[in-house]
Design a protein around this motif. Structure first.
Motif, PDB file in Angstrom:
ATOM      1  N   VAL A   5       0.834  -1.199   0.000  1.00 58.41           N
ATOM      2  CA  VAL A   5       0.000   0.000   0.000  1.00 58.41           C
ATOM      3  C   VAL A   5       0.873   1.255   0.000  1.00 58.41           C
ATOM      4  O   VAL A   5       0.601   2.226  -0.723  1.00 58.41           O
ATOM      5  N   ALA A   6       1.955   1.241   0.792  1.00 58.85           N
ATOM      6  CA  ALA A   6       2.868   2.387   0.832  1.00 58.85           C
ATOM      7  C   ALA A   6       3.547   2.588  -0.519  1.00 58.85           C
ATOM      8  O   ALA A   6       3.705   3.724  -0.993  1.00 58.85           O
ATOM      9  N   MET A   7       3.946   1.491  -1.160  1.00 62.50           N
ATOM     10  CA  MET A   7       4.561   1.589  -2.487  1.00 62.50           C
ATOM     11  C   MET A   7       3.581   2.163  -3.499  1.00 62.50           C
ATOM     12  O   MET A   7       3.947   2.976  -4.355  1.00 62.50           O
ATOM     13  N   SER A   8       2.329   1.755  -3.407  1.00 60.42           N
ATOM     14  CA  SER A   8       1.318   2.272  -4.319  1.00 60.42           C
ATOM     15  C   SER A   8       1.103   3.763  -4.104  1.00 60.42           C
ATOM     16  O   SER A   8       1.009   4.531  -5.066  1.00 60.42           O
ATOM     17  N   ALA A   9       1.034   4.180  -2.843  1.00 63.63           N
ATOM     18  CA  ALA A   9       0.842   5.599  -2.538  1.00 63.63           C
ATOM     19  C   ALA A   9       2.003   6.441  -3.052  1.00 63.63           C
ATOM     20  O   ALA A   9       1.811   7.583  -3.487  1.00 63.63           O
ATOM     21  N   ALA A  10       3.207   5.876  -3.022  1.00 60.58           N
ATOM     22  CA  ALA A  10       4.390   6.591  -3.509  1.00 60.58           C
ATOM     23  C   ALA A  10       4.622   6.383  -5.007  1.00 60.58           C
ATOM     24  O   ALA A  10       5.650   6.821  -5.533  1.00 60.58           O
ATOM     25  N   ARG A  11       3.692   5.691  -5.688  1.00 63.13           N
ATOM     26  CA  ARG A  11       3.786   5.429  -7.126  1.00 63.13           C
ATOM     27  C   ARG A  11       5.084   4.688  -7.465  1.00 63.13           C
ATOM     28  O   ARG A  11       5.811   5.020  -8.398  1.00 63.13           O
TER      29      ARG A  11
ATOM     30  N   PRO B 163      -0.956  -0.922 -12.967  1.00 66.54           N
ATOM     31  CA  PRO B 163      -0.070  -1.575 -11.996  1.00 66.54           C
ATOM     32  C   PRO B 163      -0.147  -0.991 -10.599  1.00 66.54           C
ATOM     33  O   PRO B 163      -0.154  -1.742  -9.612  1.00 66.54           O
ATOM     34  N   ASN B 164      -0.201   0.331 -10.470  1.00 65.74           N
ATOM     35  CA  ASN B 164      -0.247   0.915  -9.126  1.00 65.74           C
ATOM     36  C   ASN B 164      -1.561   0.599  -8.428  1.00 65.74           C
ATOM     37  O   ASN B 164      -1.596   0.428  -7.207  1.00 65.74           O
ATOM     38  N   SER B 165      -2.645   0.506  -9.195  1.00 60.89           N
ATOM     39  CA  SER B 165      -3.921   0.100  -8.593  1.00 60.89           C
ATOM     40  C   SER B 165      -3.871  -1.355  -8.158  1.00 60.89           C
ATOM     41  O   SER B 165      -4.393  -1.711  -7.090  1.00 60.89           O
ATOM     42  N   GLU B 166      -3.230  -2.202  -8.959  1.00 61.13           N
ATOM     43  CA  GLU B 166      -3.071  -3.602  -8.574  1.00 61.13           C
ATOM     44  C   GLU B 166      -2.222  -3.727  -7.326  1.00 61.13           C
ATOM     45  O   GLU B 166      -2.484  -4.573  -6.461  1.00 61.13           O
ATOM     46  N   LEU B 167      -1.194  -2.903  -7.234  1.00 56.92           N
ATOM     47  CA  LEU B 167      -0.344  -2.907  -6.044  1.00 56.92           C
ATOM     48  C   LEU B 167      -1.148  -2.533  -4.805  1.00 56.92           C
ATOM     49  O   LEU B 167      -1.024  -3.168  -3.746  1.00 56.92           O
ATOM     50  N   PHE B 168      -2.007  -1.519  -4.938  1.00 52.07           N
ATOM     51  CA  PHE B 168      -2.858  -1.129  -3.810  1.00 52.07           C
ATOM     52  C   PHE B 168      -3.858  -2.233  -3.487  1.00 52.07           C
ATOM     53  O   PHE B 168      -4.098  -2.543  -2.314  1.00 52.07           O
ATOM     54  N   ALA B 169      -4.428  -2.856  -4.528  1.00 51.03           N
ATOM     55  CA  ALA B 169      -5.459  -3.880  -4.318  1.00 51.03           C
ATOM     56  C   ALA B 169      -4.889  -5.087  -3.588  1.00 51.03           C
ATOM     57  O   ALA B 169      -5.490  -5.589  -2.630  1.00 51.03           O
ATOM     58  N   ILE B 170      -3.748  -5.577  -4.028  1.00 53.66           N
ATOM     59  CA  ILE B 170      -3.181  -6.757  -3.374  1.00 53.66           C
ATOM     60  C   ILE B 170      -2.656  -6.392  -1.993  1.00 53.66           C
ATOM     61  O   ILE B 170      -2.673  -7.210  -1.069  1.00 53.66           O
ATOM     62  N   GLY B 171      -2.204  -5.137  -1.830  1.00 53.21           N
ATOM     63  CA  GLY B 171      -1.786  -4.680  -0.502  1.00 53.21           C
ATOM     64  C   GLY B 171      -2.959  -4.630   0.462  1.00 53.21           C
ATOM     65  O   GLY B 171      -2.853  -5.066   1.621  1.00 53.21           O
ATOM     66  N   ALA B 172      -4.091  -4.106  -0.005  1.00 52.65           N
ATOM     67  CA  ALA B 172      -5.293  -4.055   0.843  1.00 52.65           C
ATOM     68  C   ALA B 172      -5.764  -5.459   1.196  1.00 52.65           C
ATOM     69  O   ALA B 172      -6.184  -5.729   2.335  1.00 52.65           O
ATOM     70  N   ALA B 173      -5.685  -6.386   0.232  1.00 51.34           N
ATOM     71  CA  ALA B 173      -6.077  -7.772   0.503  1.00 51.34           C
ATOM     72  C   ALA B 173      -5.167  -8.401   1.549  1.00 51.34           C
ATOM     73  O   ALA B 173      -5.632  -9.142   2.426  1.00 51.34           O
ATOM     74  N   ASN B 174      -3.877  -8.115   1.494  1.00 51.99           N
ATOM     75  CA  ASN B 174      -2.958  -8.663   2.485  1.00 51.99           C
ATOM     76  C   ASN B 174      -3.150  -8.031   3.857  1.00 51.99           C
ATOM     77  O   ASN B 174      -2.995  -8.701   4.888  1.00 51.99           O
ATOM     78  N   LEU B 175      -3.468  -6.742   3.883  1.00 50.72           N
ATOM     79  CA  LEU B 175      -3.803  -6.117   5.169  1.00 50.72           C
ATOM     80  C   LEU B 175      -5.020  -6.797   5.786  1.00 50.72           C
ATOM     81  O   LEU B 175      -5.050  -7.067   7.001  1.00 50.72           O
ATOM     82  N   ALA B 176      -6.025  -7.074   4.957  1.00 46.39           N
ATOM     83  CA  ALA B 176      -7.212  -7.779   5.446  1.00 46.39           C
ATOM     84  C   ALA B 176      -6.851  -9.172   5.931  1.00 46.39           C
ATOM     85  O   ALA B 176      -7.379  -9.646   6.956  1.00 46.39           O
ATOM     86  N   ALA B 177      -5.950  -9.842   5.225  1.00 43.96           N
ATOM     87  CA  ALA B 177      -5.515 -11.174   5.661  1.00 43.96           C
ATOM     88  C   ALA B 177      -4.842 -11.097   7.018  1.00 43.96           C
ATOM     89  O   ALA B 177      -5.078 -11.947   7.893  1.00 43.96           O
ATOM     90  N   GLY B 178      -4.002 -10.085   7.220  1.00 42.85           N
ATOM     91  CA  GLY B 178      -3.343  -9.934   8.519  1.00 42.85           C
ATOM     92  C   GLY B 178      -4.321  -9.634   9.640  1.00 42.85           C
ATOM     93  O   GLY B 178      -4.173 -10.126  10.754  1.00 42.85           O
ATOM     94  N   ILE B 179      -5.344  -8.841   9.349  1.00 42.15           N
ATOM     95  CA  ILE B 179      -6.327  -8.478  10.376  1.00 42.15           C
ATOM     96  C   ILE B 179      -7.243  -9.654  10.701  1.00 42.15           C
ATOM     97  O   ILE B 179      -7.637  -9.845  11.862  1.00 42.15           O
ATOM     98  N   PHE B 180      -7.552 -10.495   9.706  1.00 43.81           N
ATOM     99  CA  PHE B 180      -8.480 -11.614   9.913  1.00 43.81           C
ATOM    100  C   PHE B 180      -7.759 -12.962   9.983  1.00 43.81           C
ATOM    101  O   PHE B 180      -8.299 -13.979   9.559  1.00 43.81           O
TER     102      PHE B 180
END
Length: 583
Positions: free
Chosen positions: A123-129, A293-310
């Protein structure tokens, strides 16, 4: 963040808003069929891959619920099937095992933390493009790693397949040594189930049009263990699986553990993003839509954050399940949600039946899936296309096997960077000759009909001119001018391919001018871009040479030099010879 900022963020990142308004019953039918087809395979695979990561199978199921519902909100690929992937689990096992957790619960907590950390990095990489960073994982590195990883995966599961105890490690020879030292410890009934499952998977793969072999093998194995009471005969089974949906909560870990997991998290984040973008581009190209690509980076990052939380394991895109997703008619990322709902039903209703699944059957699913990732043909094509890239792939393959997972990737990336630096420091400098009947000059090695003009050496520099190759250019220009069998009166550099020039390169050119001048040889330039001429002008070299040493094309440079020679020596006939060739 104000309302305007929130609206801007949603429109930029919440990609579901771009297609949900056009969602139709036809889309629903396609996504439902694809989601259910993938879900049937996802349940046994996610359990098997959790075992590969070294955690109980239920954590693979946890990773297949909320993360699959999060990805469609932000992802731009219509066909990727998200979930637990074998190669990712190998990275997880290598990274977490290196920390030597004190208990199984600590191991699970670190694996879940790794999901959260990888997601945070993405997610941080996506935000920083920073999506371009994935290009560090060049194709040779990826091919070498994905050829070695399946072998490590397969060997790591031989213990479960044969009913033996081996120490899980990232080094294939350590695990192979454990197997060879105690071949008599194999449990025969377990080995029969494991090896028989592999044979059945191969046969079913050839007979069935749908890829339901994992489900058939796992369900059939569970029925056999339950009906014949094979667990009582020593066959290892999954055991009790906690029912119900995963509970939310932030991973608990100290700063020291996070610091030690950071290299693994970075490796995992890059490997996952590479996997997602490469697969996503394949399907996007095939179906003619754009992938961001940057949207995909954010999407997979958000999915992994959800995996860590759940309480789930890291997730990315599966090649085999994505292929089934496409073939089954997926129209949007929503197919992942239907797969997740099938996993929800399994967690709510089927957990008592999961008890009897034999570990040998899960090992068979892992081994057959892993070995299917090896693509010898692509490696052969790499050698055919660019031999140097083939050797980088082999180097990555060998270091991954001999040294370790993360080390193999890091050394492969280093080898790629070294190859780039070497190529940049010794780029191609072509000797050009004139093509009769034209005003063009071409490489004499590729165009045998090209003829060099007597007394004039025309060179084309196929690279930017900078500190790392300045000395090479200087030596090459001087050696080429000395190597000619006949005296050289002028050297013409065709700079059409020079895109940049730094101060070190200017200094090298000044040395070239001095040394050529000592031999009575003039240096001329042709086709230089405006930015390069500006550098030479600001450095003073352009004024030193004079405007007559800069030309639009090599043809103009050669004409000028021959006209100058003719004025000094009217008997010199090269100008007429050259003009006759041009006409």
């Amino acid at each position: 963040m104000n309302l305007e900022g929130l609206t801007s963020w949603l429109s930029r990142n919440l990609t579901i808003l771009r297609w949900v308004g056009e969602y139709s019953p036809a889309h629903l039918r396609g996504d439902l069929a694809a989601g259910l087809s993938v879900g049937v395979i996802l349940i046994p695979q996610s359990m098997a891959y959790a075992v590969l990561a070294g955690v109980p199978p239920v954590y693979g199921l946890y990773a297949s619920v909320i993360p699959l519902m999060v990805y469609p909100l932000f992802g731009t690929s219509r066909h990727l099937a998200v979930g637990v992937v074998a190669i990712d689990m190998l990275v997880v096992a290598a990274g977490v095992s290196a920390l030597a957790p004190a208990s199984p619960q600590s191991y699970i907590a670190l694996a879940v933390l790794l999901s959260f950390m990888a997601g945070l990095i993405q997610v941080a990489m996506s935000a920083a493009r920073l999506g371009f960073i994935v290009n560090l994982l060049s194709k040779p590195v990826v091919l070498g790693f994905t050829a070695a990883a399946p072998l490590i995966i397969a060997v790591s599961q031989l213990g479960n397949l044969l009913g033996m105890e081996i120490d899980a490690a990232a080094h294939i020879f350590v695990m192979a040594g454990d197997l060879l030292r105690s071949p008599g410890e194999a449990h025969m009934l377990t080995a029969v189930i494991g090896l028989g499952s592999i044979v059945l998977i191969v046969l079913l793969n050839r007979l069935l049009r749908v890829s339901w072999e994992p489900l058939i093998i796992v369900a059939g194995g569970a029925l056999a263990v339950w009906g014949l009471d094979l667990h009582g005969e020593g066959v290892a089974v999954v055991g009790a699986v906690e029912g119900g949906l995963p509970r939310a909560g932030l991973p608990s870990a100290g700063l020291e553990e996070m610091r030690r997991l950071l290299p693994t998290a970075i490796t995992l984040a890059l490997v996952q993003f590479m996997n997602v973008t490469s697969l996503g581009r394949t399907f996007a190209s095939r179906h003619r839509y754009s992938l961001r690509p940057n949207s995909e980076l954010f999407a997979i990052g958000a999915a992994n954050l959800a995996a860590g939380i759940f309480r789930g394991l890291p997730v990315s895109a599966s090649f085999s399940r994505s292929a089934i997703n496409e073939q089954s008619g997926a129209r949007t990322p929503l197919s992942n949600v239907f797969s997740a709902l099938l996993v929800v039903l399994a967690l709510l209703l089927l957990t008592p039946l999961l008890y009897y699944i034999p570990m040998a059957a899960l090992a068979a699913v892992i081994i057959t899936a892993a070995l299917g990732l090896i693509d010898v043909g692509e490696l052969r094509q790499l050698f055919y296309t660019k031999e140097r890239d083939g050797y980088i792939a082999l180097f990555t393959f060998a270091t991954t096997l001999l040294v370790g997972i993360q080390e193999g990737i890091l050394l492969g990336v280093s080898a790629s960077l070294v190859a780039v630096l070497v190529r940049a420091s010794r780029p191609n400098v072509a000797v050009l000759g004139h093509i009769e009947g034209s005003r063009f000059f071409r490489d004499v090695q590729r165009h045998p009909e090209a003829v060099q003009v007597e007394g004039i050496l025309v060179l084309r520099v196929d690279a930017s001119f900078s500190f790392n190759n300045a000395e090479f250019f200087k030596e090459h220009i001087l050696s080429e001018s000395e190597r000619r069998g006949r005296p050289v009166q002028a050297v013409v550099i065709d700079g059409i391919s020079i895109n940049d020039m730094d101060s070190t390169a200017v200094e090298a050119l000044e040395l070239v001018v001095d040394e050529l001048g000592d031999h009575g040889i003039e240096l001329h330039f042709a086709g230089l871009k405006g930015a390069i001429r500006d550098v030479l002008l600001r450095s003073g070299l352009a004024r030193r040479l004079g405007g007559t040493h800069f030309h639009i094309t090599p043809d103009r440079a050669v004409r000028y030099i021959l006209q100058k020679v003719r004025r000094k020596d009217p008997a010199d006939g090269r100008l007429e010879w050259y003009l006759g060739r041009v006409d």
